[in-house]
Design a protein around this motif. Sequence first.
Motif, PDB file in Angstrom:
ATOM      1  N   SER A  31       0.826  -1.206   0.000  1.00 58.86           N
ATOM      2  CA  SER A  31       0.000   0.000   0.000  1.00 58.86           C
ATOM      3  C   SER A  31       0.860   1.256   0.000  1.00 58.86           C
ATOM      4  O   SER A  31       0.571   2.226  -0.721  1.00 58.86           O
ATOM      5  CB  SER A  31      -0.951  -0.005   1.195  1.00 58.86           C
ATOM      6  N   ILE A  32       1.941   1.250   0.789  1.00 55.49           N
ATOM      7  CA  ILE A  32       2.807   2.428   0.869  1.00 55.49           C
ATOM      8  C   ILE A  32       3.634   2.600  -0.398  1.00 55.49           C
ATOM      9  O   ILE A  32       3.693   3.695  -0.985  1.00 55.49           O
ATOM     10  CB  ILE A  32       3.733   2.325   2.098  1.00 55.49           C
ATOM     11  N   PHE A  33       4.274   1.522  -0.849  1.00 54.47           N
ATOM     12  CA  PHE A  33       5.101   1.636  -2.050  1.00 54.47           C
ATOM     13  C   PHE A  33       4.246   1.867  -3.300  1.00 54.47           C
ATOM     14  O   PHE A  33       4.668   2.574  -4.222  1.00 54.47           O
ATOM     15  CB  PHE A  33       5.990   0.404  -2.208  1.00 54.47           C
ATOM     16  N   GLY A  34       3.051   1.276  -3.327  1.00 57.15           N
ATOM     17  CA  GLY A  34       2.142   1.566  -4.432  1.00 57.15           C
ATOM     18  C   GLY A  34       1.787   3.040  -4.467  1.00 57.15           C
ATOM     19  O   GLY A  34       1.781   3.672  -5.531  1.00 57.15           O
ATOM     20  N   GLY A  35       1.500   3.594  -3.297  1.00 56.63           N
ATOM     21  CA  GLY A  35       1.208   5.026  -3.223  1.00 56.63           C
ATOM     22  C   GLY A  35       2.386   5.875  -3.664  1.00 56.63           C
ATOM     23  O   GLY A  35       2.209   6.902  -4.343  1.00 56.63           O
ATOM     24  N   ALA A  36       3.615   5.457  -3.309  1.00 55.66           N
ATOM     25  CA  ALA A  36       4.797   6.224  -3.700  1.00 55.66           C
ATOM     26  C   ALA A  36       4.959   6.260  -5.222  1.00 55.66           C
ATOM     27  O   ALA A  36       5.254   7.317  -5.803  1.00 55.66           O
ATOM     28  CB  ALA A  36       6.041   5.619  -3.050  1.00 55.66           C
ATOM     29  N   TRP A  37       4.750   5.107  -5.880  1.00 51.64           N
ATOM     30  CA  TRP A  37       4.827   5.090  -7.344  1.00 51.64           C
ATOM     31  C   TRP A  37       3.751   5.984  -7.954  1.00 51.64           C
ATOM     32  O   TRP A  37       3.992   6.681  -8.946  1.00 51.64           O
ATOM     33  CB  TRP A  37       4.667   3.667  -7.869  1.00 51.64           C
ATOM     34  N   LEU A  38       2.568   5.972  -7.362  1.00 50.79           N
ATOM     35  CA  LEU A  38       1.479   6.783  -7.907  1.00 50.79           C
ATOM     36  C   LEU A  38       1.693   8.275  -7.667  1.00 50.79           C
ATOM     37  O   LEU A  38       1.243   9.109  -8.459  1.00 50.79           O
ATOM     38  CB  LEU A  38       0.144   6.319  -7.317  1.00 50.79           C
ATOM     39  N   ALA A  57      -3.106   9.467  -1.192  1.00 52.89           N
ATOM     40  CA  ALA A  57      -2.830   9.295   0.239  1.00 52.89           C
ATOM     41  C   ALA A  57      -3.985   8.598   0.945  1.00 52.89           C
ATOM     42  O   ALA A  57      -3.773   7.733   1.805  1.00 52.89           O
ATOM     43  CB  ALA A  57      -2.555  10.652   0.884  1.00 52.89           C
ATOM     44  N   THR A  58      -5.212   8.944   0.567  1.00 53.79           N
ATOM     45  CA  THR A  58      -6.390   8.350   1.196  1.00 53.79           C
ATOM     46  C   THR A  58      -6.476   6.849   0.928  1.00 53.79           C
ATOM     47  O   THR A  58      -6.711   6.045   1.834  1.00 53.79           O
ATOM     48  CB  THR A  58      -7.673   9.044   0.703  1.00 53.79           C
ATOM     49  N   VAL A  59      -6.283   6.470  -0.347  1.00 53.15           N
ATOM     50  CA  VAL A  59      -6.359   5.047  -0.689  1.00 53.15           C
ATOM     51  C   VAL A  59      -5.216   4.281  -0.039  1.00 53.15           C
ATOM     52  O   VAL A  59      -5.413   3.188   0.511  1.00 53.15           O
ATOM     53  CB  VAL A  59      -6.347   4.847  -2.216  1.00 53.15           C
ATOM     54  N   SER A  60      -4.007   4.842  -0.095  1.00 51.60           N
ATOM     55  CA  SER A  60      -2.859   4.171   0.529  1.00 51.60           C
ATOM     56  C   SER A  60      -3.084   3.966   2.020  1.00 51.60           C
ATOM     57  O   SER A  60      -2.835   2.875   2.556  1.00 51.60           O
ATOM     58  CB  SER A  60      -1.578   4.988   0.315  1.00 51.60           C
ATOM     59  N   LEU A  61      -3.561   5.014   2.685  1.00 47.62           N
ATOM     60  CA  LEU A  61      -3.799   4.925   4.123  1.00 47.62           C
ATOM     61  C   LEU A  61      -4.914   3.934   4.432  1.00 47.62           C
ATOM     62  O   LEU A  61      -4.820   3.154   5.384  1.00 47.62           O
ATOM     63  CB  LEU A  61      -4.147   6.303   4.686  1.00 47.62           C
ATOM     64  N   GLY A  62      -5.965   3.934   3.600  1.00 50.12           N
ATOM     65  CA  GLY A  62      -7.058   2.991   3.809  1.00 50.12           C
ATOM     66  C   GLY A  62      -6.606   1.549   3.688  1.00 50.12           C
ATOM     67  O   GLY A  62      -6.930   0.703   4.527  1.00 50.12           O
ATOM     68  N   LEU A  63      -5.842   1.254   2.640  1.00 50.02           N
ATOM     69  CA  LEU A  63      -5.305  -0.104   2.468  1.00 50.02           C
ATOM     70  C   LEU A  63      -4.372  -0.479   3.617  1.00 50.02           C
ATOM     71  O   LEU A  63      -4.410  -1.597   4.130  1.00 50.02           O
ATOM     72  CB  LEU A  63      -4.560  -0.206   1.138  1.00 50.02           C
ATOM     73  N   PHE A  64      -3.531   0.480   4.006  1.00 50.26           N
ATOM     74  CA  PHE A  64      -2.582   0.221   5.089  1.00 50.26           C
ATOM     75  C   PHE A  64      -3.308  -0.094   6.391  1.00 50.26           C
ATOM     76  O   PHE A  64      -2.972  -1.069   7.079  1.00 50.26           O
ATOM     77  CB  PHE A  64      -1.664   1.427   5.283  1.00 50.26           C
TER      78      PHE A  64
END
Length: 199
Positions: A31-38, A57-64
């Motif tokens: 979730s974090i690394f996916g968010g970083a690429w995005l 950030a919202t999606v990454s945090l939600g998945l995390f």
Amino acid sequence: MHTASSASMDSPASSLSAARAGRAVGAMFFSIFGGAWLVLWSNATFGVQAVPLALIATVSLGLFLFAWLQYRKNRAALAAESETPERKRASRIFNFVNAGQWILIFISSNVLINMGLSAWVIPAAIFIVGLHFLPLAQVFNNLPHYLTGAALMLVAVAYPFATAAGPSSPLGCLGAGLILWASAAWAVRPLSVRAVNIE
């Protein structure tokens, strides 16, 4: 001869719980690394804009958070399993593979930059990240890692030739981010004992 406690640790329910916790740990990283690429894709495509960055950030945090809650619920089983020789061996191999990934990214990036091919740093990094999933799939008996790794390597090889921008296109970052988010979501799906056995 098993004691009552060791029998409980070896039960299908305990193995299932440990598998859930282990996959949740992976999902947190995805979730974090996916968010970083995005974020890289968003900045290259839209510039530094608050709305797309907030959505990422919202999606990454939600998945995390979803993965963390699953991990917290099942971490006792994972901790118990981590004391087994098999799990200790898997942990050592994971550390070796992960360190190798970062070393390869560092070396390849410097070589490409010194050759005047800095635009190829991103596809090389995506390919190496994908490659590192392949041994981990076998070590952790996690078949979806093969798919994640293959998808990342395919993106790295294909996207530089998909647009006129070549390797400078932000499509690679978009593809890598979405693949890792999808992998995070898949990792925290409900698991059955049968699913753990075949994965």
